[in-house]
Scaffold this motif. Structure first.
Motif, PDB file in Angstrom:
ATOM      1  N   GLU A  49     -10.799 -44.459  -3.427  1.00  0.00           N
ATOM      2  CA  GLU A  49     -11.918 -44.480  -4.361  1.00  0.00           C
ATOM      3  C   GLU A  49     -12.437 -45.897  -4.581  1.00  0.00           C
ATOM      4  O   GLU A  49     -12.691 -46.310  -5.707  1.00  0.00           O
ATOM      5  N   ALA A  50     -12.528 -46.675  -3.524  1.00  0.00           N
ATOM      6  CA  ALA A  50     -13.047 -48.048  -3.558  1.00  0.00           C
ATOM      7  C   ALA A  50     -12.204 -48.980  -4.420  1.00  0.00           C
ATOM      8  O   ALA A  50     -12.657 -50.005  -4.867  1.00  0.00           O
ATOM      9  N   MET A  51     -10.970 -48.598  -4.685  1.00  0.00           N
ATOM     10  CA  MET A  51     -10.042 -49.472  -5.393  1.00  0.00           C
ATOM     11  C   MET A  51      -8.982 -49.887  -4.392  1.00  0.00           C
ATOM     12  O   MET A  51      -8.488 -49.064  -3.634  1.00  0.00           O
ATOM     13  N   SER A  52      -8.622 -51.132  -4.367  1.00  0.00           N
ATOM     14  CA  SER A  52      -7.595 -51.566  -3.437  1.00  0.00           C
ATOM     15  C   SER A  52      -6.291 -51.819  -4.186  1.00  0.00           C
ATOM     16  O   SER A  52      -6.294 -52.188  -5.352  1.00  0.00           O
ATOM     17  N   PHE A  53      -5.194 -51.599  -3.483  1.00  0.00           N
ATOM     18  CA  PHE A  53      -3.883 -51.732  -4.074  1.00  0.00           C
ATOM     19  C   PHE A  53      -2.979 -52.500  -3.126  1.00  0.00           C
ATOM     20  O   PHE A  53      -3.052 -52.329  -1.922  1.00  0.00           O
ATOM     21  N   THR A  54      -2.107 -53.270  -3.685  1.00  0.00           N
ATOM     22  CA  THR A  54      -1.136 -53.982  -2.867  1.00  0.00           C
ATOM     23  C   THR A  54       0.007 -53.044  -2.537  1.00  0.00           C
ATOM     24  O   THR A  54       0.213 -52.041  -3.217  1.00  0.00           O
ATOM     25  N   PRO A  55       0.794 -53.365  -1.515  1.00  0.00           N
ATOM     26  CA  PRO A  55       1.905 -52.497  -1.144  1.00  0.00           C
ATOM     27  C   PRO A  55       2.918 -52.268  -2.277  1.00  0.00           C
ATOM     28  O   PRO A  55       3.593 -51.260  -2.296  1.00  0.00           O
ATOM     29  N   ASP A  56       2.975 -53.194  -3.246  1.00  0.00           N
ATOM     30  CA  ASP A  56       3.935 -53.052  -4.342  1.00  0.00           C
ATOM     31  C   ASP A  56       3.717 -51.780  -5.157  1.00  0.00           C
ATOM     32  O   ASP A  56       4.658 -51.118  -5.555  1.00  0.00           O
ATOM     33  N   ASN A  57       2.464 -51.436  -5.406  1.00  0.00           N
ATOM     34  CA  ASN A  57       2.219 -50.234  -6.200  1.00  0.00           C
ATOM     35  C   ASN A  57       1.607 -49.096  -5.384  1.00  0.00           C
ATOM     36  O   ASN A  57       1.157 -48.107  -5.925  1.00  0.00           O
ATOM     37  N   GLN A  58       1.637 -49.241  -4.080  1.00  0.00           N
ATOM     38  CA  GLN A  58       1.034 -48.255  -3.186  1.00  0.00           C
ATOM     39  C   GLN A  58       1.659 -46.872  -3.345  1.00  0.00           C
ATOM     40  O   GLN A  58       0.953 -45.873  -3.435  1.00  0.00           O
ATOM     41  N   ARG A  59       2.975 -46.803  -3.376  1.00  0.00           N
ATOM     42  CA  ARG A  59       3.662 -45.511  -3.500  1.00  0.00           C
ATOM     43  C   ARG A  59       3.262 -44.808  -4.793  1.00  0.00           C
ATOM     44  O   ARG A  59       3.014 -43.605  -4.815  1.00  0.00           O
ATOM     45  N   PHE A  60       3.184 -45.562  -5.872  1.00  0.00           N
ATOM     46  CA  PHE A  60       2.813 -45.014  -7.168  1.00  0.00           C
ATOM     47  C   PHE A  60       1.408 -44.410  -7.118  1.00  0.00           C
ATOM     48  O   PHE A  60       1.171 -43.298  -7.574  1.00  0.00           O
ATOM     49  N   VAL A  61       0.459 -45.141  -6.547  1.00  0.00           N
ATOM     50  CA  VAL A  61      -0.928 -44.684  -6.461  1.00  0.00           C
ATOM     51  C   VAL A  61      -1.036 -43.451  -5.573  1.00  0.00           C
ATOM     52  O   VAL A  61      -1.715 -42.482  -5.918  1.00  0.00           O
ATOM     53  N   VAL A  62      -0.371 -43.465  -4.435  1.00  0.00           N
ATOM     54  CA  VAL A  62      -0.414 -42.319  -3.520  1.00  0.00           C
ATOM     55  C   VAL A  62       0.186 -41.085  -4.191  1.00  0.00           C
ATOM     56  O   VAL A  62      -0.335 -39.974  -4.045  1.00  0.00           O
ATOM     57  N   GLN A  63       1.257 -41.253  -4.947  1.00  0.00           N
ATOM     58  CA  GLN A  63       1.872 -40.117  -5.643  1.00  0.00           C
ATOM     59  C   GLN A  63       0.917 -39.525  -6.673  1.00  0.00           C
ATOM     60  O   GLN A  63       0.833 -38.310  -6.820  1.00  0.00           O
ATOM     61  N   ILE A  64       0.163 -40.369  -7.371  1.00  0.00           N
ATOM     62  CA  ILE A  64      -0.831 -39.873  -8.335  1.00  0.00           C
ATOM     63  C   ILE A  64      -1.892 -39.038  -7.610  1.00  0.00           C
ATOM     64  O   ILE A  64      -2.271 -37.965  -8.070  1.00  0.00           O
ATOM     65  N   VAL A  65      -2.358 -39.528  -6.476  1.00  0.00           N
ATOM     66  CA  VAL A  65      -3.368 -38.804  -5.691  1.00  0.00           C
ATOM     67  C   VAL A  65      -2.809 -37.455  -5.240  1.00  0.00           C
ATOM     68  O   VAL A  65      -3.479 -36.420  -5.351  1.00  0.00           O
ATOM     69  N   LEU A  66      -1.579 -37.438  -4.746  1.00  0.00           N
ATOM     70  CA  LEU A  66      -0.945 -36.179  -4.332  1.00  0.00           C
ATOM     71  C   LEU A  66      -0.826 -35.215  -5.508  1.00  0.00           C
ATOM     72  O   LEU A  66      -1.132 -34.021  -5.378  1.00  0.00           O
ATOM     73  N   ASP A  67      -0.366 -35.710  -6.647  1.00  0.00           N
ATOM     74  CA  ASP A  67      -0.194 -34.862  -7.833  1.00  0.00           C
ATOM     75  C   ASP A  67      -1.519 -34.238  -8.260  1.00  0.00           C
ATOM     76  O   ASP A  67      -1.570 -33.063  -8.639  1.00  0.00           O
ATOM     77  N   GLU A  68      -2.602 -35.012  -8.185  1.00  0.00           N
ATOM     78  CA  GLU A  68      -3.919 -34.476  -8.546  1.00  0.00           C
ATOM     79  C   GLU A  68      -4.362 -33.396  -7.568  1.00  0.00           C
ATOM     80  O   GLU A  68      -4.965 -32.397  -7.966  1.00  0.00           O
ATOM     81  N   GLY A  69      -4.069 -33.581  -6.295  1.00  0.00           N
ATOM     82  CA  GLY A  69      -4.391 -32.557  -5.305  1.00  0.00           C
ATOM     83  C   GLY A  69      -3.637 -31.260  -5.573  1.00  0.00           C
ATOM     84  O   GLY A  69      -4.207 -30.168  -5.518  1.00  0.00           O
ATOM     85  N   VAL A  70      -2.353 -31.376  -5.882  1.00  0.00           N
ATOM     86  CA  VAL A  70      -1.533 -30.201  -6.198  1.00  0.00           C
ATOM     87  C   VAL A  70      -2.064 -29.511  -7.450  1.00  0.00           C
ATOM     88  O   VAL A  70      -2.187 -28.279  -7.485  1.00  0.00           O
ATOM     89  N   LYS A  71      -2.406 -30.269  -8.476  1.00  0.00           N
ATOM     90  CA  LYS A  71      -2.936 -29.685  -9.722  1.00  0.00           C
ATOM     91  C   LYS A  71      -4.213 -28.899  -9.452  1.00  0.00           C
ATOM     92  O   LYS A  71      -4.392 -27.797  -9.972  1.00  0.00           O
ATOM     93  N   ARG A  72      -5.092 -29.476  -8.645  1.00  0.00           N
ATOM     94  CA  ARG A  72      -6.343 -28.775  -8.338  1.00  0.00           C
ATOM     95  C   ARG A  72      -6.061 -27.446  -7.642  1.00  0.00           C
ATOM     96  O   ARG A  72      -6.632 -26.411  -7.987  1.00  0.00           O
ATOM     97  N   LEU A  73      -5.188 -27.464  -6.645  1.00  0.00           N
ATOM     98  CA  LEU A  73      -4.868 -26.244  -5.912  1.00  0.00           C
ATOM     99  C   LEU A  73      -4.223 -25.208  -6.820  1.00  0.00           C
ATOM    100  O   LEU A  73      -4.564 -24.021  -6.759  1.00  0.00           O
ATOM    101  N   ARG A  74      -3.315 -25.637  -7.663  1.00  0.00           N
ATOM    102  CA  ARG A  74      -2.637 -24.692  -8.569  1.00  0.00           C
ATOM    103  C   ARG A  74      -3.603 -24.109  -9.595  1.00  0.00           C
ATOM    104  O   ARG A  74      -3.511 -22.922  -9.924  1.00  0.00           O
ATOM    105  N   ARG A  75      -4.519 -24.935 -10.105  1.00  0.00           N
ATOM    106  CA  ARG A  75      -5.534 -24.411 -11.042  1.00  0.00           C
ATOM    107  C   ARG A  75      -6.392 -23.336 -10.375  1.00  0.00           C
ATOM    108  O   ARG A  75      -6.851 -22.408 -11.026  1.00  0.00           O
ATOM    109  N   ALA A  76      -6.609 -23.471  -9.075  1.00  0.00           N
ATOM    110  CA  ALA A  76      -7.412 -22.484  -8.332  1.00  0.00           C
ATOM    111  C   ALA A  76      -6.601 -21.231  -8.006  1.00  0.00           C
ATOM    112  O   ALA A  76      -7.164 -20.249  -7.532  1.00  0.00           O
TER     113      ALA A  76
END
Length: 160
Positions: A49-76
């Motif tokens: 989303e046009a935000m850049s992240f360093t490798p230090d917090n990369q895992r955290f950010v990717v996990q948030i993105v995954l969690d949001e994808g799962v939430k959307r699918l489950r809501r559907a």
């Protein structure tokens, strides 16, 4: 028809289009969607989303993105599972598809020119060289309005 759909998901607009199409297929078939995000250690920076992240917090950010994808699918009404892996995207997608015995792999299509595609490669095209199952490359139709909701709107959080 499809019982296990593997969705390579990174939260990008192309990835969100793939999420929308995987959701539609999963609902029609009663399939489980396995969302897979891959952190490529050779990449020094992640852009979502046009935000850049360093490798230090990369895992955290990717996990948030995954969690949001799962939430959307489950809501559907879909059954959804997520997993985060490290490595080269094409290899990890093929390996994961084999591990879960996927019926279909869904990836987004990143619109780039010929030179950029030659330099950067294409995950979808690479998977076609050794497909473990069917492959859907999700492309947004020019004729319809985008039905893809940005991640910030899904979470209610702004950019950090």
């Amino acid at each position: 028809m499809y019982q296990r759909i593997l969705l390579a998901f990174n939260g990008s607009p192309d990835g969100r289009e793939a999420l929308v199409q995987a959701e539609s297929l999963a609902l029609a078939c009663g399939a489980t969607v396995h969302l897979l995000a891959i952190i490529d250690p050779s990449e020094s920076m992640l852009v979502v989303e046009a935000m850049s992240f360093t490798p230090d917090n990369q895992r955290f950010v990717v996990q948030i993105v995954l969690d949001e994808g799962v939430k959307r699918l489950r809501r559907a009404g879909c059954t959804a599972i997520s997993e985060l892996k490290y490595g080269r995207p094409t290899e990890q997608i093929i390996l994961s598809a084999r591990e879960i015995d996927a019926d279909l792999i869904v990836v987004g299509h990143r619109d780039q020119g010929t030179l950029a595609r030659w330099l950067n490669g294409s995950v979808g095209e690479s998977i076609l060289h050794q497909p473990p199952c069917s492959l859907l490359v999700a492309v947004k139709s020019e004729r319809r309005a985008s039905n893809v909701t940005p991640i910030q709107q899904l979470t209610g959080r702004g950019k950090r």
